[in-house]
Design a protein around this motif. Structure first.
Motif, PDB file in Angstrom:
ATOM      1  N   ASN A 139      -3.265 -24.139   4.240  1.00 51.77           N
ATOM      2  CA  ASN A 139      -4.251 -22.863   5.069  1.00 51.77           C
ATOM      3  C   ASN A 139      -3.569 -22.035   4.985  1.00 51.77           C
ATOM      4  O   ASN A 139      -4.352 -20.550   4.919  1.00 51.77           O
ATOM      5  CB  ASN A 139      -5.305 -23.164   5.401  1.00 51.77           C
ATOM      6  CG  ASN A 139      -5.266 -23.462   6.856  1.00 51.77           C
ATOM      7  OD1 ASN A 139      -3.280 -23.105   7.365  1.00 51.77           O
ATOM      8  ND2 ASN A 139      -5.806 -23.486   8.219  1.00 51.77           N
ATOM      9  N   TYR A 180      -8.304 -23.472   1.835  1.00 50.19           N
ATOM     10  CA  TYR A 180      -7.433 -24.579   1.458  1.00 50.19           C
ATOM     11  C   TYR A 180      -7.070 -24.401   0.069  1.00 50.19           C
ATOM     12  O   TYR A 180      -7.931 -24.480  -1.035  1.00 50.19           O
ATOM     13  CB  TYR A 180      -8.600 -26.117   1.156  1.00 50.19           C
ATOM     14  CG  TYR A 180      -7.192 -27.115   0.550  1.00 50.19           C
ATOM     15  CD1 TYR A 180      -6.457 -27.904   1.692  1.00 50.19           C
ATOM     16  CD2 TYR A 180      -7.432 -27.352  -0.414  1.00 50.19           C
ATOM     17  CE1 TYR A 180      -6.037 -28.558   1.214  1.00 50.19           C
ATOM     18  CE2 TYR A 180      -7.072 -28.507  -1.080  1.00 50.19           C
ATOM     19  CZ  TYR A 180      -5.750 -29.311   0.081  1.00 50.19           C
ATOM     20  OH  TYR A 180      -5.734 -30.526  -0.403  1.00 50.19           O
ATOM     21  N   THR A 302      -7.749 -28.860   7.442  1.00 52.50           N
ATOM     22  CA  THR A 302      -8.253 -27.872   7.612  1.00 52.50           C
ATOM     23  C   THR A 302      -9.340 -28.409   6.357  1.00 52.50           C
ATOM     24  O   THR A 302      -8.768 -29.731   5.326  1.00 52.50           O
ATOM     25  CB  THR A 302      -7.252 -27.367   6.400  1.00 52.50           C
ATOM     26  OG1 THR A 302      -6.398 -26.579   6.841  1.00 52.50           O
ATOM     27  CG2 THR A 302      -7.753 -26.771   5.462  1.00 52.50           C
TER      28      THR A 302
END
Length: 525
Positions: A139, A180, A302
C-alpha cells in the motif's frame, strides 16, 4: 469517517468475521481423488512437471512428484526436487522479520530510515513515515510492479543498494496507504532492513533464523552449486506441442538481489514442513515463533479487490494482504495463502488453519491456468466437495467466460512478424547512450545492418529495433527475456527523451517500461 478510522474498522471486521470459525467438513480428501486431479491437470495442460502435497489435520497425507525436471531428460520430479517458489518467498522474509521483532532487534512500527538511513521514496514525507510494516503490505503508492526491471530478468547486475537507491525516482501511482498495488521492491528493502537489524546478510539470516531451526534442509537461498543441490526443476515455456526448457541454471546458481521478494528455492518436502509449522506447530516451532508474532503475521492489513471469479467459485466476502500472506474466506472457511510466479515456474501454498489442513503445489512450466484450476479443485476437496466442478469444469471455465457474460475486450495486437529492421542511418538522431535515473544506462547503437538496444545493468536485455505500424518496436533477441516494447522518442539536442511501453498493454506488470524516462547522455563511442 476518515480513511484511518475506516481502515481500522475494516481490519477489526475481518478479524472478527464469523466464517473464520465455520465448521469444516468432517472428512478430508482421499489420496485417489488427489492423484486423479493432478493427473488430469498434467494431461489437460501438458505440464512438464509438478509436485503436489496435502496436509490433513496436521499430517502429510499425500506427497508426490510427476513428470520431469527437464522435459525429455528422464530425470523425474520427486518430493526432494527443488523449485523456484517465487513470491512464496515473501512469507519467509516476513517471518525472518518477525523473528527479529521477537528478539527485540526491531519493531514493526520502526521507521525504515532508522535501520536504513539512505532509504528514500519519491515523497520526503512518505520517506519519513514509512515503517517496517509498510514494506510488506503493498500500500506504499508504488505503481504495480514498479521497478521490477531491476529484479528480472535474472541474473543481472543490480544490487540491493541499487534498488534502495532507485526507489526515490519511481513516481507514485496513488496515495501512501490509500490503496493496494502489488510490488516487489519493498520486500527487497525489507530484506535489507532485516540484514541491518540482524547483523548478517539476508541470505545468512534466512538460513540461521528459518531454514536451520525449522529443518528446511533442502531449501536454497543465495549462491549454490547445481550438482550439490541434487534434483532441481528447470523452467519451461510451451512452443506448439512441446515443452522447452528456458533460463536454465548454470553449474553455479548465483545469488540474486530479488531473493527477499521471490528468490528462494525449496522442495515439496520442505514446503510441507513449512506449511506444517503454521498448521500444527510443535513445541519447538512455537518456541521458534510465538503466538504473538504468528498473530501479527496473519492480521489483515490491506484490503484487496475480489474478482468475479473468486466470488463465483468460492463465495468470497473478504480478501486482504497480511505480512507475506493473503487472507480470504472460501465456502465459509478461513484460508491463508500465497502464490508464486516466475518465468516458467508457478507455485501455491493454501492453508486452512481451522482444520489444520492445506496443500502445496509447484509447477515447472506454463502453469498459470493449471495452478488456478488445480488449486480450486484441491481447495474444494476440503471446503465443499459437492460444489466442485472438477478438473474439466474449472479448466473449461477458465478458457471461456461464464454463460451470459461477455468476454473481456482484448486489445488487437500488431503482428510482430511484420516488423522491418531499421537501419542506423534512419535513427541517427536517436543513437547514443540513454539514462534512466533508476534503471541506469542503455545503449542504442549500430550493430550489423541494424540498431541494437542493450542494457548495461541487465545484460540479458538486448534486442533489435524495428519499424512496425509507423512506430519503433524493440524486439528482444531472446523472446523469453521480456515482452516486446514500443520506443517513443521526442525532443531535440540535449532535451531528447525516450519513453517505452509494452506492446501488449495487458502484459505482465513486471515489464514496467512505462515507468522509465530516459534522457540522452552521450554518443555510442
Amino acid at each position: 469517517m476518515n480513511r484511518a478510522a475506516s481502515r481500522a474498522l475494516l481490519v477489526f471486521a475481518l478479524a472478527a468475521a464469523p466464517w473464520a470459525q465455520a465448521a469444516a467438513p468432517a472428512s478430508g480428501p482421499a489420496p485417489g481423488a488427489i492423484d486423479a486431479a493432478v493427473r488430469a491437470t498434467v494431461e489437460r495442460y501438458k505440464l512438464p512437471g509438478i509436485a503436489v502435497g496435502v496436509i490433513e489435520d496436521g499430517k502429510v497425507v499425500y506427497a508426490r512428484g510427476y513428470g520431469e525436471t527437464v522435459a525429455g531428460s528422464g530425470d523425474p520430479v520427486t518430493t526432494r526436487t527443488l523449485f523456484k517458489i517465487a513470491s512464496n518467498s515473501k512469507a519467509m522474509t516476513a517471518s525472518v522479520l518477525a523473528r527479529l521483532v521477537q528478539q527485540g532487534r526491531l519493531r514493526w512500527d520502526d521507521p525504515v530510515v532508522k535501520h536504513l538511513p539512505q532509504f528514500a521514496m519519491h515523497d520526503p514525507w512518505v520517506t519519513r513515515h514509512m515503517t517496517v510494516s509498510d514494506l510488506l503490505v503493498h500500500n506504499s503508492g508504488l505503481p504495480e510492479g514498479g521497478g521490477d526491471l531491476m529484479l528480472w530478468p535474472e541474473p543481472n547486475l543490480f544490487t540491493r543498494d541499487d534498488i534502495v537507491g532507485g526507489l526515490r525516482y519511481i513516481r507514485p501511482a496513488y496515495g501512501f496507504r490509500a490503496g493496494y498495488a502489488y510490488d516487489n521492491l519493498l520486500y527487497v528493502v525489507a530484506g535489507q532492513v532485516a540484514a541491518a537489524a540482524g547483523g548478517a546478510s539476508y541470505e545468512e539470516l534466512v538460513r540461521r533464523e528459518l531454514f536451520q531451526p525449522l529443518g528446511l534442509d533442502g531449501c536454497r537461498v543465495g549462491e549454490f552449486g547445481l550438482a550439490a543441490a541434487g534434483s532441481v526443476a528447470q523452467p519451461h515455456t510451451r512452443e506448439g506441442a512441446r515443452n522447452i526448457a528456458m533460463r536454465r541454471d548454470g553449474a553455479t546458481v548465483p545469488a540474486i538481489a530479488s531473493a527477499p521478494a521471490g528468490g528462494i528455492r525449496c522442495s515439496l518436502d520442505d514446503m510441507l514442513a513449512w506449511a506444517g509449522n503454521w498448521l500444527a506447530p510443535n513445541d519447538a516451532q512455537k518456541a521458534w515463533l510465538g503466538d504473538a508474532q504468528r498473530a501479527e503475521l496473519w492480521k489483515a492489513r490491506t484490503p484487496m479487490p475480489i474478482s468475479a471469479q473468486r466470488k463465483r467459485w468460492d463465495g468470497t466476502h473478504y480478501y486482504a494482504y497480511a505480512y507475506g500472506f493473503r487472507l480470504a474466506d472460501a465456502d465459509g472457511a478461513w484460508t491463508v495463502s500465497h502464490t508464486g510466479t516466475l518465468g516458467g515456474m508457478y507455485s501455491m501454498m493454501m492453508l486452512l488453519p481451522d482444520r489444520r489442513s492445506g496443500f502445496v503445489l509447484m509447477i515447472n512450466g506454463d502453469g498459470d491456468r493449471a495452478r488456478s484450476m488445480l488449486g480450486e479443485v484441491l481447495l474444494k476437496l476440503f471446503t465443499a466437495p459437492e460444489k466442485s466442478l472438477g478438473v474439466a469444469g474449472y479448466a473449461d471455465a477458465l478458457a471461456k467466460p461464464p454463460a451470459g457474460a461477455a468476454a473481456p475486450a482484448k486489445p488487437k495486437l500488431p503482428d510482430v512478424a511484420a516488423r522491418k529492421p531499421v537501419p542506423a542511418s534512419e535513427m541517427r538522431a536517436w543513437l547514443g547512450t540513454w539514462r534512466d535515473p533508476w534503471f541506469g544506462d542503455v545503449r542504442l547503437c549500430p550493430a550489423g545492418d541494424g540498431v541494437e538496444w542493450r542494457s548495461l545493468k541487465s545484460p540479458k536485455m538486448h534486442g533489435r529495433v524495428a519499424a512496425l505500424d509507423g512506430r519503433y518496436l524493440l524486439h528482444w533477441d531472446d523472446i523469453a527475456v521480456d515482452i516486446d516494447a514500443w520506443l517513443d522518442f521526442s525532443g531535440s539536442g540535449d532535451a531528447r527523451r525516450l519513453r517505452m511501453a509494452k506492446l501488449d498493454p495487458e502484459g505482465d506488470f513486471s515489464s514496467d517500461y512505462e515507468d522509465l524516462d530516459f534522457v540522452r547522455v552521450g554518443a555510442c563511442d
